[in-house]
Every structure is written in C-alpha cells, then in structure tokens.
Design an enzyme around this catalytic site. Structure first.
Site, short mmCIF file in Angstrom:
data_model
loop_
_atom_site.label_atom_id
_atom_site.label_comp_id
_atom_site.label_asym_id
_atom_site.label_seq_id
_atom_site.Cartn_x
_atom_site.Cartn_y
_atom_site.Cartn_z
N TRP A 37 0.30 0.97 12.93
CA TRP A 37 -0.04 -0.18 13.78
C TRP A 37 -1.50 -0.54 13.57
O TRP A 37 -2.33 0.34 13.32
CB TRP A 37 0.20 0.20 15.24
CG TRP A 37 -0.25 -0.80 16.28
CD1 TRP A 37 0.49 -1.82 16.81
CD2 TRP A 37 -1.52 -0.86 16.94
NE1 TRP A 37 -0.24 -2.51 17.75
CE2 TRP A 37 -1.48 -1.94 17.85
CE3 TRP A 37 -2.69 -0.10 16.86
CZ2 TRP A 37 -2.55 -2.28 18.67
CZ3 TRP A 37 -3.77 -0.44 17.66
CH2 TRP A 37 -3.69 -1.53 18.55
N ALA A 69 -5.94 6.77 10.23
CA ALA A 69 -4.89 6.70 9.21
C ALA A 69 -5.43 6.06 7.94
O ALA A 69 -6.41 5.29 7.97
CB ALA A 69 -3.70 5.90 9.73
N CYS A 85 3.25 6.85 11.03
CA CYS A 85 3.03 7.42 9.70
C CYS A 85 4.17 8.31 9.25
O CYS A 85 4.02 9.11 8.33
CB CYS A 85 1.70 8.21 9.67
SG CYS A 85 0.27 7.21 10.11
N ILE A 120 4.66 3.74 8.01
CA ILE A 120 4.47 2.69 9.01
C ILE A 120 3.32 3.05 9.96
O ILE A 120 3.11 4.22 10.30
CB ILE A 120 5.77 2.44 9.80
CG1 ILE A 120 5.65 1.15 10.63
CG2 ILE A 120 6.13 3.64 10.67
CD1 ILE A 120 6.98 0.65 11.15
N ARG A 128 0.84 -1.20 0.00
CA ARG A 128 0.00 0.00 0.00
C ARG A 128 0.87 1.25 0.00
O ARG A 128 2.08 1.19 0.21
CB ARG A 128 -0.91 0.01 1.24
CG ARG A 128 -0.14 0.03 2.55
CD ARG A 128 -1.02 0.36 3.74
NE ARG A 128 -0.31 0.17 5.01
CZ ARG A 128 0.56 1.02 5.53
NH1 ARG A 128 0.89 2.13 4.88
NH2 ARG A 128 1.15 0.76 6.69
N GLY A 129 0.22 2.40 -0.20
CA GLY A 129 0.92 3.66 -0.03
C GLY A 129 1.07 3.99 1.45
O GLY A 129 0.64 3.25 2.33
#
Length: 221
Positions: free
Chosen positions: A76, A142, A173, A74, A70-71
C-alpha cells in the site's frame, strides 16, 4: 544526485502519474540527459502489486489494485508514508541484492535516529522491527525495485504516521504471520513525514554513493 519532492501533504500524488514521471526520468538518466534523481512523495491511497503477487494476497473486499513492473508483492502507498523512487545508475555488473541492502540500511539508520532498533529478516526484503511484547515482527519499510539498462526505478516505502488499517484487507508483501508498523506506533507519538524527510535524504545521500560493483561476479567473469 538530486532530491525532488514530487508531492507532499496535502498535495498527494496519483500513483499512475508518478509512475509516468519515473519512466520519463528513467529514460533521461539512461541517456545521460539528467543526473541521478530521487523522487520523494506521499501518494494518494493505492494498493500496488509487484510481479510475484499471488491471487490470495490481493484485497478480499474488491479494492482496486494497480499491477506494476517492479519486483516484490502487494503493498500500500498513501498519506503518512514516505515513498521514494531513486532513479539511479547502478555500477556494472549489476548487484540488485546489494542495492536492496543499501535501501534497507538507509531505513535502519532513519529508525536509529529516532531511537528505534530495526533490522533485516532473513529471506525477506525491507526493514523490520523484531517481535516483542507489543506484537509480532513487523515491517516498517518496504522495498520493490526494477532495474533496466543499468538504471533503477521504483524504490521504497517508509511508514511515518499512516493509517495502518490498510494491512487488514491484504497479506502485506505476501508475508503471513507478520504485521506492519510505523514510527508513530513504535514511539507512541505522531511523527509526520516532514519530520522524517531530512533523515531519509541524509542517509540516502550518504549510502547510495557507496554502491560498488558486484565483486563476486567480477572475479568469476
């Protein structure tokens, strides 16, 4: 469009398992065999890294990370967080930014249902709470997506009542100087996933059908 609860507390879903379910459904939506489908679930705890993740943004304590297609960077996933995977056909020509804005709008409206003012941050994806006396600007939702053969996969993660300590071992992110938050933190009470799910479904059902082709691109074509 249909909604499928893939697994909720206590039946947390393994990330790799959900990723395969996405891929299988993506192929069926592409072929027309299945209608647009939104999977809603809670994952077993996991860190996932999008294609733009930098080495310094990964966990410093050796925590495993799943690299995904995916775009984004990082993040959680885990208990107390609604993860949504809309496997939906986007109108042509594809407007990826417009689709992301629709997902943001859904989460903004969910926050409003609970009396919380949320919005966007210029240059960043996701849904945010502005800086105030409780802390710096902080992300409550997110987004990380992938579009292939005109059909989207991956999606969004919205924090209801997760353990927010996950953000202490990574740069969430990839954004320095910002925090993460949840409905429970903002309201000062426990807000479980089951309380929030109907709001997520309602606003997705209202918003996703309003996706329009990228008019600017059409005019230039």
């Amino acid at each position: 469009m249909r909604f499928v609860h893939l697994g909720l507390d206590p039946d947390f879903v393994d990330y790799e398992q959900a990723w395969q379910v996405q891929r299988d459904m993506h192929a069926k939506v592409v072929s027309g065999e299945e209608p647009d489908t939104v999977f809603l679930l809670e994952h077993a705890p996991v860190y996932t890294a999008g294609k733009r993740t930098e080495p310094q943004e990964r966990p410093t304590d050796g925590t495993p990370v799943v690299d995904v297609d995916r775009g984004g960077k990082i993040t959680w996933h885990g208990p107390g967080q609604i993860t949504g995977y809309p496997i939906v056909r986007l109108p042509a020509p594809i407007d990826v930014v417009g689709y992301v804005r629709h997902l943001e709008e859904m989460m903004i409206r969910v926050c409003a249902d609970f009396g919380i003012e949320a919005g966007r941050v210029h240059g960043e994806s996701g849904t945010w709470i502005a800086e105030d006396d409780r802390g710096p600007r902080r992300k409550i939702g997110a987004i990380g997506i992938r579009v292939s053969r005109q059909v989207a996969m991956h999606g969004f993660a919205f924090n209801c009542n997760p353990d927010l300590s996950w953000g202490e071992v990574i740069i969430p992110c990839g954004i320095v100087g910002a925090g993460v938050t949840s409905l429970s933190f903002e309201l000062g009470r426990d807000v479980p996933v089951t309380e929030v799910l109907p709001h997520v479904e309602k606003h997705l059902a209202d918003i996703l059908p309003t996706l329009q082709p990228n008019r600017r691109v059409l005019e230039q074509a």
